[in-house]
Structures are given as structure tokens and as C-alpha cells.
Design a protein around this motif. Structure first.
Motif, PDB file in Angstrom:
ATOM      1  N   HIS A  10     -11.648  -4.426   1.953  1.00  0.00           N
ATOM      2  CA  HIS A  10     -10.706  -4.094   2.759  1.00  0.00           C
ATOM      3  C   HIS A  10     -11.284  -3.434   3.962  1.00  0.00           C
ATOM      4  O   HIS A  10     -12.137  -2.222   3.778  1.00  0.00           O
ATOM      5  N   SER A  12       0.817  -1.262   0.046  1.00  0.00           N
ATOM      6  CA  SER A  12       0.013   0.088   0.081  1.00  0.00           C
ATOM      7  C   SER A  12       0.845   1.305   0.002  1.00  0.00           C
ATOM      8  O   SER A  12       1.444   1.384   1.114  1.00  0.00           O
ATOM      9  N   LYS A  14       0.245   4.237  -0.021  1.00  0.00           N
ATOM     10  CA  LYS A  14      -0.178   5.533   0.934  1.00  0.00           C
ATOM     11  C   LYS A  14       0.607   5.145   2.250  1.00  0.00           C
ATOM     12  O   LYS A  14       0.891   6.224   2.899  1.00  0.00           O
ATOM     13  N   GLY A  70      -5.904  -4.562   3.080  1.00  0.00           N
ATOM     14  CA  GLY A  70      -4.562  -4.720   3.730  1.00  0.00           C
ATOM     15  C   GLY A  70      -5.297  -4.735   5.261  1.00  0.00           C
ATOM     16  O   GLY A  70      -6.386  -4.957   5.598  1.00  0.00           O
ATOM     17  N   GLY A  71      -4.654  -3.994   6.267  1.00  0.00           N
ATOM     18  CA  GLY A  71      -5.047  -3.698   7.587  1.00  0.00           C
ATOM     19  C   GLY A  71      -4.512  -4.389   8.709  1.00  0.00           C
ATOM     20  O   GLY A  71      -5.078  -4.117   9.777  1.00  0.00           O
ATOM     21  N   GLY A 112       0.100  -2.506   4.264  1.00  0.00           N
ATOM     22  CA  GLY A 112       1.007  -1.131   4.270  1.00  0.00           C
ATOM     23  C   GLY A 112       1.588  -1.175   5.605  1.00  0.00           C
ATOM     24  O   GLY A 112       2.994  -1.402   5.580  1.00  0.00           O
ATOM     25  N   ARG A 113       0.986  -0.986   6.454  1.00  0.00           N
ATOM     26  CA  ARG A 113       1.477  -0.943   7.892  1.00  0.00           C
ATOM     27  C   ARG A 113       2.554  -2.076   8.333  1.00  0.00           C
ATOM     28  O   ARG A 113       3.528  -1.827   8.766  1.00  0.00           O
ATOM     29  N   SER A 143      -7.613  -0.529   9.159  1.00  0.00           N
ATOM     30  CA  SER A 143      -6.466  -0.523   9.187  1.00  0.00           C
ATOM     31  C   SER A 143      -5.856  -0.571  10.871  1.00  0.00           C
ATOM     32  O   SER A 143      -6.926  -0.263  11.768  1.00  0.00           O
ATOM     33  N   ASP A 188      -0.447  -1.007  -4.511  1.00  0.00           N
ATOM     34  CA  ASP A 188      -1.960  -0.646  -4.323  1.00  0.00           C
ATOM     35  C   ASP A 188      -1.864   0.581  -4.259  1.00  0.00           C
ATOM     36  O   ASP A 188      -1.137   1.251  -3.124  1.00  0.00           O
ATOM     37  N   GLU A 193      -2.998  -6.447   0.279  1.00  0.00           N
ATOM     38  CA  GLU A 193      -2.352  -4.733   0.133  1.00  0.00           C
ATOM     39  C   GLU A 193      -1.960  -4.458   1.400  1.00  0.00           C
ATOM     40  O   GLU A 193      -2.510  -3.422   2.040  1.00  0.00           O
ATOM     41  N   TYR A 241       2.556   5.799   7.308  1.00  0.00           N
ATOM     42  CA  TYR A 241       1.774   6.811   7.755  1.00  0.00           C
ATOM     43  C   TYR A 241       2.353   7.931   8.538  1.00  0.00           C
ATOM     44  O   TYR A 241       1.916   8.606   9.253  1.00  0.00           O
TER      45      TYR A 241
HETATM   46  C1  LIG Z   1      -4.917   1.857   3.580  1.00  0.00           C
HETATM   47  C2  LIG Z   1      -5.080   0.843   2.590  1.00  0.00           C
HETATM   48  C3  LIG Z   1      -4.462  -0.513   2.778  1.00  0.00           C
HETATM   49  C4  LIG Z   1      -3.328  -0.672   3.699  1.00  0.00           C
HETATM   50  O1  LIG Z   1      -3.645  -0.805   4.853  1.00  0.00           O
HETATM   51  P1  LIG Z   1      -2.775  -1.035   6.122  1.00  0.00           P
HETATM   52  O2  LIG Z   1      -3.523  -1.088   7.474  1.00  0.00           O
HETATM   53  O3  LIG Z   1      -1.564  -0.085   5.795  1.00  0.00           O
HETATM   54  O4  LIG Z   1      -2.371  -2.529   5.736  1.00  0.00           O
HETATM   55  C5  LIG Z   1      -4.761  -1.364   1.746  1.00  0.00           C
HETATM   56  N1  LIG Z   1      -5.798  -1.228   1.024  1.00  0.00           N
HETATM   57  C6  LIG Z   1      -6.661  -0.026   0.911  1.00  0.00           C
HETATM   58  C7  LIG Z   1      -7.625   0.070  -0.052  1.00  0.00           C
HETATM   59  C8  LIG Z   1      -6.250   1.017   1.728  1.00  0.00           C
HETATM   60  O5  LIG Z   1      -7.221   1.985   1.741  1.00  0.00           O
END
Ligand SMILES: *Cc1c(COP(=O)(O)O)cnc(C)c1O
Length: 421
Positions: free
Chosen positions: A198, A57, A59, A237-238, A276-277, A201, A78, A274, A374
Motif C-alpha cells: 500500500h 478501508s 478508516k 488502496g490509494g 477507501g477514499r 493515498s 480493511d 483496499e 476521512y
Molecule cells: C488508508 C489505507 C487504505 C485506504 O486508502 P485510500 O486512499 O482511502 O484508498 C488502504 N490500505 C491501507 C493499509 C491503508 O492504510
């Protein structure tokens, strides 16, 4: 597990002393560890089926050097904006490994993504679907589409980062899902390829994932029965990360990956994740320097040179970050409690309240941990504070991967209208 440890009385990133970086680039700066990024990615990817796409991810951390580090291990991306798409492409991630999420994709962003040959659009509404069909027709291609469905699951996380509830703006409402697929099946420039979900997070419990993933797999069966060709399942993700040591730790990435694989296995669909964190958060920290120690009426304030503009998570989400002294406390070091604050003129500019730390003085350094996700991506130049430098460490080597913002970038793009001379 990360690679930030005390060695020889001070905090290191892998084999590099943070004090050495601070002396060269100044503070505040973000520092990321290659070994930690790699480790987190591998642990996660190894828990998935071989052909799964792990789309990082962007972002969470969009620095090109970070993206390139992950891309070299096989990661896709992503993205949630045209800018993130450009970043992913610039880092060498091919379109066929990029998925595009988000509720408000513009037609210009859709066209750019189609021209880049992206793998999948995660479409969040029927109006967006119609726009995408039109753009794909104009570009002369077919758009690969998964609908992001809203399973109405409570992710049990902070309200501001919970996205799978029926009251949020995200995803196709569960009761509209079949109608959305029926509409898509009739559109000339749309190819249905999958289902996406999704739910939020910093989720620290596997149960909401299990509920959501199970609902999605049932849905795949129903959609296939209606003749839709669902060959991919994107589970978003999440997964949360440990931000504080004394909390119940979130499930490990391998358990989460195994859960996703187990629930989806019988569908035969290709899995997309996806994260990220969980890849980036504990692979980065923010180093700051004490400007003043100020005695308040009731509290002691540690005023540091990083602020909410550099790391907004505590102000925005009440997030808790571990904060340590860069110089390792000795057994005889005196400890005290500080409110750790930045120089920004907002009461919310506080990183931590009443936090025990060794007694510090001006020019001492602290590190705010778990800031690799983040952190830099959410930073701003509020109070005309230049964006912090970013540094990447690999073993004994380190490099500036984004210099501190200079005056030209800070205000050189302002323009004086003619009437002001
Ligand atoms: C923010 C986001 C992620 C990543 O979430 P994390 O908690 O960082 O793993 C994945 N997919 C979508 C659509 C998001 O908005």
C-alpha cells in the motif's frame, strides 16, 4: 459522478433537500448518498476479477450504516485497529472478509482478530511477526500472514499520506523481504498466504501503482521459487478522487482496477484491494451554517458552524474541498470572495481561502463537498464541540446514522477525583 445536485433552486442529496435535513437535525452534519456509495463500489468491483476481495478501508468511513451498505454489495473490510475490527464485525462483515493492516497491532488486537477468524494479517515487521506467532499459539490457531512490503516507490502524493517510500515507517524494507518470509516459514503458528503493498493515498497517477504492482508480482515469482505458498496478492488502496473540478482528474476506478487485474492475472493469485477514499469521498458532504460574515482588514471571513474538529483535512494536509451554497445561485446573484473558517481558536481552522461564493449572510447554508472519506472518522470534539451528526440518504428516504454528540458523551465521562469533592 455523485448524487448531490441542485434541484428546484437548492442542493439535494438524491431526492432529499439538504435544507430539510438541516431543519430537522441542525448543522453541522455529514450527509452520505447510498446511490453514490453503491455506484462507486460497483464500478470498482466490476473492474476486478470475480473472486477478488474488495476490502473497504474502514478508516475512510467507519459508520456502521455505511459499512452495512457496502457489505450488502459484497464488500469486505480493511481494518487498522481493534476498534475498526469491532466496527466491521458489528456491521455484519464476516471475519473471512476482513484484513488487518497497520504497523502497531497490539497482542490484544491480534487475539481478537484471530478469534474472529480474520482472513489475513498484513504484517509490517519481523517483531510483529514473532508477537503474532506467540498470540496464535496461545489462541490455538494458525495466523494467515501476508507481509506488507515497502517497494520504495514515490507515490507522488502529499508527503503526509505517502507510505511507499523507504524512509516511511510502513512495510518491510525491500532488502529484508526474503529474510522475513524465511523467518515466517519456520514459525509454527504462522501460515504464509500472500504479499501486500500500500503505497499511499490520494494518488492521482497510475504510474506509481504500475511500478509497485509490477515489483510485487516479480517478488511473488521469487518467493514461490523459494517454496513459499503465495496464493493472495493484496494491492492496498490509494487511488485519488477529484476534489476540484478544474484539476486533471485522477484515473477512473475502472482503469485502476483493470491495471491491477492485468498485472497480477498470470500469478493466479486471489486479488485483494483496499479502497477507501475512492468509494466514500465523493459520496459525502458536510453541511454547515453561516454564523457571521466578518469584515477583516483585507479579507472577508465566512464564519461557519463547522470547523477543523469536524473536517481536519484542509488543516492537516492542505486539502482542497469544493464549497458551494446550499441555495442555488441564480443568474443575477452577486458573487464575492471569502475565507471560509470555523469558530475554533486555531489559525489553521480554515476550510478555504479567497474562495468565490455567492454573497451570503448569517443563517445561510454551505456544503463542503467530497467529505465522505476521512471526514467524520478524523473528527474530534476539540473546543468541546460535539461531534457532528451523520445522515444517510437513500432515494427519497433519509435517516440519522449517528446523532450529534450530546452533553453526556461530551463530558459525562469525565470523573472528579475524591480530593476535589
Ligand atoms: C488508508 C489505507 C487504505 C485506504 O486508502 P485510500 O486512499 O482511502 O484508498 C488502504 N490500505 C491501507 C493499509 C491503508 O492504510
Amino acid at each position: 459522478m455523485n448524487h448531490f445536485q441542485y434541484k428546484d433552486g437548492e442542493l439535494y442529496a438524491e431526492d432529499v433537500a439538504l435544507s430539510a435535513i438541516a431543519a430537522a437535525v441542525g448543522t453541522p452534519f455529514y450527509c452520505y448518498s447510498t446511490a453514490t456509495l453503491e455506484r462507486h463500489y460497483r464500478v470498482f468491483a466490476d473492474a476486478m476479477q470475480k473472486d477478488a476481495l474488495v476490502a473497504f478501508s474502514v478508516k475512510a468511513n467507519g459508520n456502521l450504516a455505511v459499512l452495512k451498505t457496502l457489505a450488502s454489495l459484497g464488500a469486505g473490510a480493511d481494518v487498522v485497529s481493534g476498534g475498526e475490527l469491532k466496527r466491521a464485525l458489528a456491521a455484519g462483515i464476516p471475519g473471512e472478509k476482513i484484513v488487518f493492516s497497520g504497523v502497531g497491532k497490539t497482542k490484544a488486537e491480534m487475539a481478537a482478530a484471530l478469534k474472529a477468524g480474520i482472513y489475513q494479517f498484513n504484517v509490517e515487521s519481523e517483531v510483529e511477526l514473532l508477537a503474532l506467532d506467540e498470540v496464535a499459539g496461545a489462541v490455538g490457531v494458525t495466523a494467515p500472514v501476508a507481509f506488507r512490503v515497502n517497494p520504495d516507490v514515490d507515490a507522488k502524493t502529499h508527503a503526509k499520506i505517502s507510505t511507499g517510500g523507504a524512509e516511511t515507517k510502513f512495510g518491510i524494507p525491500w532488502s529484508h523481504v526474503h529474510a522475513a518470509y524465511a523467518t515466517a516459514a519456520k514459525l509454527k503458528h504462522i501460515a504464509i498466504v500472500g504479499v501486500d503493498v500500500h503505497i499511499g493515498s490520494q494518488i492521482t497517477d497510475l504510474a506509481p501503482f504500475e511500478t509497485a504492482f509490477t515489483r510485487v508480482v516479480e517478488l511473488v515469482g521469487e518467493l514461490r521459487a523459494k517454496g513459499h505458498a503465495i496464493s493472495r496478492i493484496d494491492l492496498g488502496g490509494g487511488l485519488g478522487v477529484p476534489y476540484r473540478n478544474d484539476n486533471l482528474p485522477p484515473p477512473d476506478p475502472a482503469a485502476y482496477g483493470a491495471l491491477a487485474s492485468r498485472i497480477t492475472k498470470d500469478t493466479g493469485a486471489r486479488l485483494i484491494m483496499e479502497p477507501g477514499r475512492l468509494i466514500a469521498a465523493n459520496a459525502g458532504l458536510l453541511v454547515a451554517c453561516v454564523i457571521y460574515v466578518k469584515q477583516g482588514e483585507k479579507k472577508q471571513f465566512l464564519i461557519v458552524d463547522a470547523a477543523m474538529n469536524d473536517l481536519i483535512r484542509p488543516a492537516l494536509y492542505d486539502a482542497w474541498h469544493e464549497i458551494v451554497a446550499v441555495a442555488e445561485p441564480k443568474p443575477d446573484t452577486a458573487w464575492t470572495r471569502y475565507d471560509i473558517v470555523g469558530p475554533v481558536c486555531e489559525t489553521s481552522d480554515i476550510f478555504a481561502a479567497d474562495r468565490p461564493l455567492p454573497v451570503l449572510k448569517s443563517d445561510d447554508r454551505i456544503a463542503i463537498l467530497s467529505a465522505g472519506a476521512y471526514g467524520a472518522t478524523m473528527s474530534s470534539a476539540y473546543n468541546a464541540r460535539p461531534l457532528a451528526a451523520e445522515v444517510l440518504v437513500k432515494g427519497g428516504e433519509w435517516a440519522v446514522i449517528r446523532p450529534r454528540m450530546d452533553d453526556d458523551a461530551l463530558f459525562g465521562n469525565d470523573r472528579i477525583p475524591a480530593w476535589l469533592g
